[in-house]
Design an enzyme around this catalytic site. Structure first.
Site, PDB file in Angstrom:
ATOM      1  N   ASP A  30      -6.410  -8.693  -2.799  1.00  0.00           N
ATOM      2  CA  ASP A  30      -5.142  -9.045  -2.162  1.00  0.00           C
ATOM      3  C   ASP A  30      -5.092  -8.433  -0.759  1.00  0.00           C
ATOM      4  OD1 ASP A  30      -2.113  -9.926  -3.463  1.00  0.00           O
ATOM      5  OD2 ASP A  30      -2.158  -8.915  -1.520  1.00  0.00           O
ATOM      6  N   ASN A  88       3.609 -13.905 -11.031  1.00  0.00           N
ATOM      7  CA  ASN A  88       4.925 -14.208 -10.478  1.00  0.00           C
ATOM      8  C   ASN A  88       5.099 -15.727 -10.492  1.00  0.00           C
ATOM      9  OD1 ASN A  88       5.487 -11.470  -9.876  1.00  0.00           O
ATOM     10  ND2 ASN A  88       4.314 -11.615  -7.981  1.00  0.00           N
ATOM     11  N   GLY A  94       9.433 -14.150  -7.906  1.00  0.00           N
ATOM     12  CA  GLY A  94       8.767 -13.475  -6.793  1.00  0.00           C
ATOM     13  C   GLY A  94       7.493 -14.142  -6.321  1.00  0.00           C
ATOM     14  N   GLN A  95       7.278 -15.398  -6.690  1.00  0.00           N
ATOM     15  CA  GLN A  95       6.057 -16.100  -6.253  1.00  0.00           C
ATOM     16  C   GLN A  95       6.197 -16.508  -4.793  1.00  0.00           C
ATOM     17  OE1 GLN A  95       5.029 -19.567  -8.604  1.00  0.00           O
ATOM     18  NE2 GLN A  95       3.028 -19.790  -7.624  1.00  0.00           N
ATOM     19  N   HIS A 101      -1.790 -17.910  -9.469  1.00  0.00           N
ATOM     20  CA  HIS A 101      -2.726 -16.797  -9.364  1.00  0.00           C
ATOM     21  C   HIS A 101      -2.276 -15.688 -10.288  1.00  0.00           C
ATOM     22  CE1 HIS A 101       0.391 -16.599  -6.276  1.00  0.00           C
ATOM     23  NE2 HIS A 101       0.367 -15.288  -6.423  1.00  0.00           N
ATOM     24  N   HIS A 103      -2.350 -11.677 -10.728  1.00  0.00           N
ATOM     25  CA  HIS A 103      -2.622 -10.388 -10.085  1.00  0.00           C
ATOM     26  C   HIS A 103      -3.238  -9.456 -11.138  1.00  0.00           C
ATOM     27  CE1 HIS A 103       0.211 -10.942  -6.533  1.00  0.00           C
ATOM     28  NE2 HIS A 103       0.731 -11.817  -7.376  1.00  0.00           N
TER      29      HIS A 103
HETATM   30  P1  AMP Z   1       2.797 -13.852  -5.124  1.00  0.00           P
HETATM   31  O1  AMP Z   1       3.863 -13.172  -4.302  1.00  0.00           O
HETATM   32  O2  AMP Z   1       2.796 -13.474  -6.563  1.00  0.00           O
HETATM   33  O3  AMP Z   1       2.835 -15.345  -4.902  1.00  0.00           O
HETATM   34  O4  AMP Z   1       1.420 -13.305  -4.594  1.00  0.00           O
HETATM   35  C1  AMP Z   1       0.810 -13.783  -3.429  1.00  0.00           C
HETATM   36  C2  AMP Z   1      -0.132 -12.705  -3.004  1.00  0.00           C
HETATM   37  O5  AMP Z   1      -1.090 -13.287  -2.145  1.00  0.00           O
HETATM   38  C3  AMP Z   1       0.520 -11.567  -2.230  1.00  0.00           C
HETATM   39  O6  AMP Z   1       0.285 -10.349  -2.920  1.00  0.00           O
HETATM   40  C4  AMP Z   1      -0.166 -11.604  -0.872  1.00  0.00           C
HETATM   41  O7  AMP Z   1      -0.403 -10.320  -0.368  1.00  0.00           O
HETATM   42  C5  AMP Z   1      -1.457 -12.329  -1.194  1.00  0.00           C
HETATM   43  N1  AMP Z   1      -2.082 -13.060  -0.101  1.00  0.00           N
HETATM   44  C6  AMP Z   1      -1.509 -13.975   0.711  1.00  0.00           C
HETATM   45  N2  AMP Z   1      -2.411 -14.474   1.556  1.00  0.00           N
HETATM   46  C7  AMP Z   1      -3.591 -13.881   1.268  1.00  0.00           C
HETATM   47  C8  AMP Z   1      -4.910 -13.977   1.781  1.00  0.00           C
HETATM   48  N3  AMP Z   1      -5.214 -14.784   2.795  1.00  0.00           N
HETATM   49  N4  AMP Z   1      -5.874 -13.207   1.247  1.00  0.00           N
HETATM   50  C9  AMP Z   1      -5.598 -12.372   0.217  1.00  0.00           C
HETATM   51  N5  AMP Z   1      -4.364 -12.243  -0.318  1.00  0.00           N
HETATM   52  C10 AMP Z   1      -3.380 -12.977   0.202  1.00  0.00           C
END
Ligand code: AMP
Length: 115
Positions: A30, A88, A94-95, A101, A103
C-alpha cells in the site's frame, strides 16, 4: 476498466513491484501503509466490491482466502504472529478505490474497534 487505478496496476500499465502475482491475482504494498506490513491483494479482473462477486467468482474468492493470503503471510513473516484482513466496502465502509481489494495488515499489535 480503463480509468481504474488497480486495473492499471494489475495490467502493468502502472509499474508496481508485486509481492505476489499469478494468473488471477496481484498483491503489492500500500502507498500509505497503516502498519509495518500493509499489502493489497487485488483480483486482476475488475470487480468493484465484494458483493459484486458472482457465482462465477467462487474459485477466485476461495483462491484468495485459501491460497494467496497464506502465501503472502508466510512470505512477509506474519503467519505465526498474526495479522488482519480488511475489505472496506462502499462509502460507509471506507472504500476509496472502486476495485475490490483485501488489505493484509501486520507487523504490529492491532487494536479494536477500528476507526
Ligand atoms: P480502500 O480505502 O479500502 O479503498 O483502500 C485503498 C488503498 O489503496 C488505500 O490504502 C491507498 O493507500 C491505496 N492506494 C491507492 N493508490 C495506490 C497505489 N497507486 N499504489 C498502492 N496503493 C495505493
Amino acid at each position: 476498466m480503463s480509468d481504474c487505478i488497480f486495473c492499471k496496476i494489475a495490467g502493468g500499465e502502472i509499474k508496481t513491484d508485486f509481492i505476489y502475482e499469478d494468473e488471477t491475482v496481484v498483491a503489492f504494498r500500500d502507498l500509505n501503509p497503516q502498519a509495518p506490513e500493509h499489502i493489497l491483494i487485488v483480483p486482476k479482473k475488475h470487480v468493484a466490491k465484494i458483493i459484486d462477486f458472482s457465482a462465477d467468482d467462487k474459485n477466485l474468492a476461495a483462491h484468495i482466502f485459501v491460497d494467496v493470503v497464506e502465501e503472502i503471510a508466510k512470505k512477509i513473516g506474519v503467519d505465526e504472529k498474526g495479522f488482519r484482513l480488511v475489505i472496506n466496502t462502499g462509502e460507509e465502509g471506507g472504500q476509496t478505490v472502486g476495485h475490490l481489494h483485501v488489505h493484509l495488515i501486520g507487523g504490529r499489535k492491532m487494536t479494536w474497534p477500528p476507526g
